[in-house]
Scaffold this motif. Structure first.
Motif, PDB file in Angstrom:
ATOM      1  N   GLY A  50       0.787  -1.232   0.000  1.00  0.00           N
ATOM      2  CA  GLY A  50       0.000   0.000   0.000  1.00  0.00           C
ATOM      3  C   GLY A  50       0.817   1.279   0.000  1.00  0.00           C
ATOM      4  N   GLU A  51       1.783   1.370   0.904  1.00  0.00           N
ATOM      5  CA  GLU A  51       2.592   2.589   0.986  1.00  0.00           C
ATOM      6  C   GLU A  51       3.406   2.802  -0.287  1.00  0.00           C
ATOM      7  OE1 GLU A  51       5.985   4.733   3.732  1.00  0.00           O
ATOM      8  OE2 GLU A  51       5.124   2.846   4.411  1.00  0.00           O
ATOM      9  N   THR A  52       3.996   1.735  -0.795  1.00  0.00           N
ATOM     10  CA  THR A  52       4.773   1.821  -2.037  1.00  0.00           C
ATOM     11  C   THR A  52       3.882   2.267  -3.188  1.00  0.00           C
ATOM     12  OG1 THR A  52       6.280   0.106  -1.263  1.00  0.00           O
ATOM     13  CG2 THR A  52       6.211   0.500  -3.640  1.00  0.00           C
ATOM     14  N   ILE A  53       2.713   1.673  -3.290  1.00  0.00           N
ATOM     15  CA  ILE A  53       1.782   2.023  -4.361  1.00  0.00           C
ATOM     16  C   ILE A  53       1.340   3.479  -4.232  1.00  0.00           C
ATOM     17  CG2 ILE A  53      -0.577   1.594  -5.177  1.00  0.00           C
ATOM     18  CD1 ILE A  53       0.091  -1.445  -4.749  1.00  0.00           C
ATOM     19  N   ARG A  54       1.045   3.915  -3.041  1.00  0.00           N
ATOM     20  CA  ARG A  54       0.642   5.319  -2.842  1.00  0.00           C
ATOM     21  C   ARG A  54       1.747   6.277  -3.283  1.00  0.00           C
ATOM     22  NH1 ARG A  54      -1.437   3.047   1.884  1.00  0.00           N
ATOM     23  NH2 ARG A  54       0.292   3.800   3.151  1.00  0.00           N
ATOM     24  N   ASN A  55       2.993   5.883  -3.081  1.00  0.00           N
ATOM     25  CA  ASN A  55       4.125   6.754  -3.407  1.00  0.00           C
ATOM     26  C   ASN A  55       4.608   6.643  -4.846  1.00  0.00           C
ATOM     27  OD1 ASN A  55       4.280   7.783  -0.787  1.00  0.00           O
ATOM     28  ND2 ASN A  55       5.589   6.116  -0.110  1.00  0.00           N
ATOM     29  N   GLN A  56       4.421   5.490  -5.477  1.00  0.00           N
ATOM     30  CA  GLN A  56       5.050   5.275  -6.778  1.00  0.00           C
ATOM     31  C   GLN A  56       4.114   4.999  -7.944  1.00  0.00           C
ATOM     32  OE1 GLN A  56       8.320   2.684  -4.621  1.00  0.00           O
ATOM     33  NE2 GLN A  56       8.811   2.858  -6.786  1.00  0.00           N
ATOM     34  N   LEU A  57       2.857   4.697  -7.693  1.00  0.00           N
ATOM     35  CA  LEU A  57       1.931   4.381  -8.784  1.00  0.00           C
ATOM     36  C   LEU A  57       1.008   5.555  -9.053  1.00  0.00           C
ATOM     37  CD1 LEU A  57       0.640   2.349 -10.816  1.00  0.00           C
ATOM     38  CD2 LEU A  57      -0.892   1.677  -8.945  1.00  0.00           C
ATOM     39  N   THR A  58       0.957   5.949 -10.304  1.00  0.00           N
ATOM     40  CA  THR A  58      -0.008   6.948 -10.752  1.00  0.00           C
ATOM     41  C   THR A  58      -0.947   6.249 -11.715  1.00  0.00           C
ATOM     42  OG1 THR A  58       1.602   8.737 -10.559  1.00  0.00           O
ATOM     43  CG2 THR A  58      -0.315   9.134 -11.973  1.00  0.00           C
ATOM     44  N   TYR A  59      -2.225   6.269 -11.393  1.00  0.00           N
ATOM     45  CA  TYR A  59      -3.249   5.690 -12.269  1.00  0.00           C
ATOM     46  C   TYR A  59      -3.921   6.840 -13.011  1.00  0.00           C
ATOM     47  CZ  TYR A  59      -7.591   3.514 -13.764  1.00  0.00           C
ATOM     48  OH  TYR A  59      -8.651   3.067 -14.524  1.00  0.00           O
ATOM     49  N   TYR A  60      -3.901   6.765 -14.335  1.00  0.00           N
ATOM     50  CA  TYR A  60      -4.439   7.842 -15.170  1.00  0.00           C
ATOM     51  C   TYR A  60      -5.481   7.276 -16.125  1.00  0.00           C
ATOM     52  CZ  TYR A  60      -4.498  11.921 -18.266  1.00  0.00           C
ATOM     53  OH  TYR A  60      -4.873  13.020 -19.001  1.00  0.00           O
ATOM     54  N   PRO A  61      -6.759   7.362 -15.747  1.00  0.00           N
ATOM     55  CA  PRO A  61      -7.808   6.895 -16.648  1.00  0.00           C
ATOM     56  C   PRO A  61      -8.176   7.993 -17.647  1.00  0.00           C
ATOM     57  CG  PRO A  61      -8.776   7.588 -14.585  1.00  0.00           C
ATOM     58  CD  PRO A  61      -7.285   7.764 -14.448  1.00  0.00           C
ATOM     59  N   THR A  62      -8.496   7.595 -18.864  1.00  0.00           N
ATOM     60  CA  THR A  62      -8.942   8.559 -19.867  1.00  0.00           C
ATOM     61  C   THR A  62     -10.025   7.915 -20.727  1.00  0.00           C
ATOM     62  OG1 THR A  62      -8.261  10.021 -21.670  1.00  0.00           O
ATOM     63  CG2 THR A  62      -7.077   7.938 -21.475  1.00  0.00           C
ATOM     64  N   VAL A  63     -10.943   8.734 -21.183  1.00  0.00           N
ATOM     65  CA  VAL A  63     -12.102   8.278 -21.948  1.00  0.00           C
ATOM     66  C   VAL A  63     -12.176   9.076 -23.244  1.00  0.00           C
ATOM     67  CG1 VAL A  63     -14.630   8.162 -21.912  1.00  0.00           C
ATOM     68  CG2 VAL A  63     -13.339   7.604 -19.865  1.00  0.00           C
ATOM     69  N   THR A  64     -12.595   8.423 -24.319  1.00  0.00           N
ATOM     70  CA  THR A  64     -12.631   9.107 -25.610  1.00  0.00           C
ATOM     71  C   THR A  64     -14.026   9.511 -26.093  1.00  0.00           C
ATOM     72  OG1 THR A  64     -12.705   6.991 -26.786  1.00  0.00           O
ATOM     73  CG2 THR A  64     -10.528   7.995 -26.458  1.00  0.00           C
ATOM     74  N   ARG A  65     -15.072   8.865 -25.612  1.00  0.00           N
ATOM     75  CA  ARG A  65     -16.377   9.113 -26.225  1.00  0.00           C
ATOM     76  C   ARG A  65     -17.441   9.751 -25.336  1.00  0.00           C
ATOM     77  NH1 ARG A  65     -17.049   4.070 -30.349  1.00  0.00           N
ATOM     78  NH2 ARG A  65     -15.123   4.512 -31.473  1.00  0.00           N
ATOM     79  N   GLU A  66     -17.091  10.141 -24.147  1.00  0.00           N
ATOM     80  CA  GLU A  66     -18.041  10.855 -23.302  1.00  0.00           C
ATOM     81  C   GLU A  66     -17.279  11.728 -22.305  1.00  0.00           C
ATOM     82  OE1 GLU A  66     -20.569   7.723 -21.758  1.00  0.00           O
ATOM     83  OE2 GLU A  66     -19.147   7.207 -20.207  1.00  0.00           O
ATOM     84  N   PRO A  67     -17.941  12.679 -21.705  1.00  0.00           N
ATOM     85  CA  PRO A  67     -17.255  13.577 -20.769  1.00  0.00           C
ATOM     86  C   PRO A  67     -16.639  12.817 -19.593  1.00  0.00           C
ATOM     87  CG  PRO A  67     -19.409  14.447 -21.358  1.00  0.00           C
ATOM     88  CD  PRO A  67     -19.344  13.052 -21.912  1.00  0.00           C
ATOM     89  N   PHE A  68     -15.432  13.236 -19.238  1.00  0.00           N
ATOM     90  CA  PHE A  68     -14.697  12.648 -18.126  1.00  0.00           C
ATOM     91  C   PHE A  68     -13.571  13.602 -17.774  1.00  0.00           C
ATOM     92  CE2 PHE A  68     -11.640   9.492 -16.311  1.00  0.00           C
ATOM     93  CZ  PHE A  68     -12.447   9.024 -15.280  1.00  0.00           C
ATOM     94  N   ARG A  69     -13.036  13.509 -16.567  1.00  0.00           N
ATOM     95  CA  ARG A  69     -11.988  14.445 -16.139  1.00  0.00           C
ATOM     96  C   ARG A  69     -10.752  14.385 -17.025  1.00  0.00           C
ATOM     97  NH1 ARG A  69     -11.886  10.385 -12.240  1.00  0.00           N
ATOM     98  NH2 ARG A  69      -9.878   9.347 -11.982  1.00  0.00           N
ATOM     99  N   ASN A  70     -10.401  13.200 -17.544  1.00  0.00           N
ATOM    100  CA  ASN A  70      -9.319  13.054 -18.523  1.00  0.00           C
ATOM    101  C   ASN A  70      -9.971  12.554 -19.797  1.00  0.00           C
ATOM    102  OD1 ASN A  70      -7.379  13.553 -16.458  1.00  0.00           O
ATOM    103  ND2 ASN A  70      -7.545  11.432 -15.839  1.00  0.00           N
ATOM    104  N   ARG A  71      -9.828  13.309 -20.842  1.00  0.00           N
ATOM    105  CA  ARG A  71     -10.519  12.931 -22.066  1.00  0.00           C
ATOM    106  C   ARG A  71      -9.572  13.003 -23.250  1.00  0.00           C
ATOM    107  NH1 ARG A  71     -16.097  14.919 -24.700  1.00  0.00           N
ATOM    108  NH2 ARG A  71     -16.294  13.076 -25.997  1.00  0.00           N
ATOM    109  N   GLY A  72      -9.543  11.920 -24.029  1.00  0.00           N
ATOM    110  CA  GLY A  72      -8.750  11.909 -25.244  1.00  0.00           C
ATOM    111  C   GLY A  72      -8.037  10.593 -25.459  1.00  0.00           C
ATOM    112  N   ARG A  73      -7.554  10.426 -26.677  1.00  0.00           N
ATOM    113  CA  ARG A  73      -6.791   9.236 -27.028  1.00  0.00           C
ATOM    114  C   ARG A  73      -5.411   9.312 -26.365  1.00  0.00           C
ATOM    115  NH1 ARG A  73      -5.575   8.085 -32.511  1.00  0.00           N
ATOM    116  NH2 ARG A  73      -5.710   5.898 -31.950  1.00  0.00           N
TER     117      ARG A  73
END
Length: 140
Positions: A50-73
């Motif tokens: 958990g601690e390692t993941i909190r410090n070293q993993l960045t999860y970046y979701p993105t969507v192409t066909r509807e509104p979302f905080r991260n949008r695009g290919r």
């Protein structure tokens, strides 16, 4: 194609080898990001990593066909620099960045062209490179 990365982001060796791990999860619709919700809610609470993941993993979701905080290919977010800006990284670094790709044949071809244009080489099981393509799910 987030499935091949599910085990990698749970492997302690991944975090020993790389100071920062960024998992970009691109989908057409928000509902397809369901697994990502688990990544964000469960993995940081893991009793061993958990601690390692909190410090070293960045999860970046993105969507192409509807509104979302991260949008695009992914290709557009990468080449425009928006991805790096969103995750607080200085930008594409061919000297230190390494990539593992999985997804549709067209996305893979587009990313391969982007990487080769920037001087990156494709690796395989016998020879390391700057990027590798997970071919288990690629349609022919």
């Amino acid at each position: 194609g987030v499935a091949p990365f599910a085990s990698l982001i749970r492997d302690p060796e991944t975090y020993e080898r790389y100071a920062q791990v960024v998992l970009v999860h691109g989908c057409r619709q928000v509902a397809e990001l369901a697994y990502g919700e688990r990544i964000q809610s469960e993995l940081p609470q893991d009793e061993f990593l958990g601690e390692t993941i909190r410090n070293q993993l960045t999860y970046y979701p993105t969507v192409t066909r509807e509104p979302f905080r991260n949008r695009g290919r992914i290709t557009d977010l990468l080449t425009s620099g928006q991805l790096f800006s969103d995750i607080g990284q200085p930008g594409f670094d061919p000297e230190g960045d390494r990539f593992m790709l999985c997804g549709s044949p067209q996305m893979l071809a587009d990313l391969k062209a982007i990487f080769e244009e920037r001087g990156l080489t494709e690796g395989n099981t016998g020879e390391p490179g700057d990027y590798v393509i997970e071919k288990a799910f690629v349609e022919k």
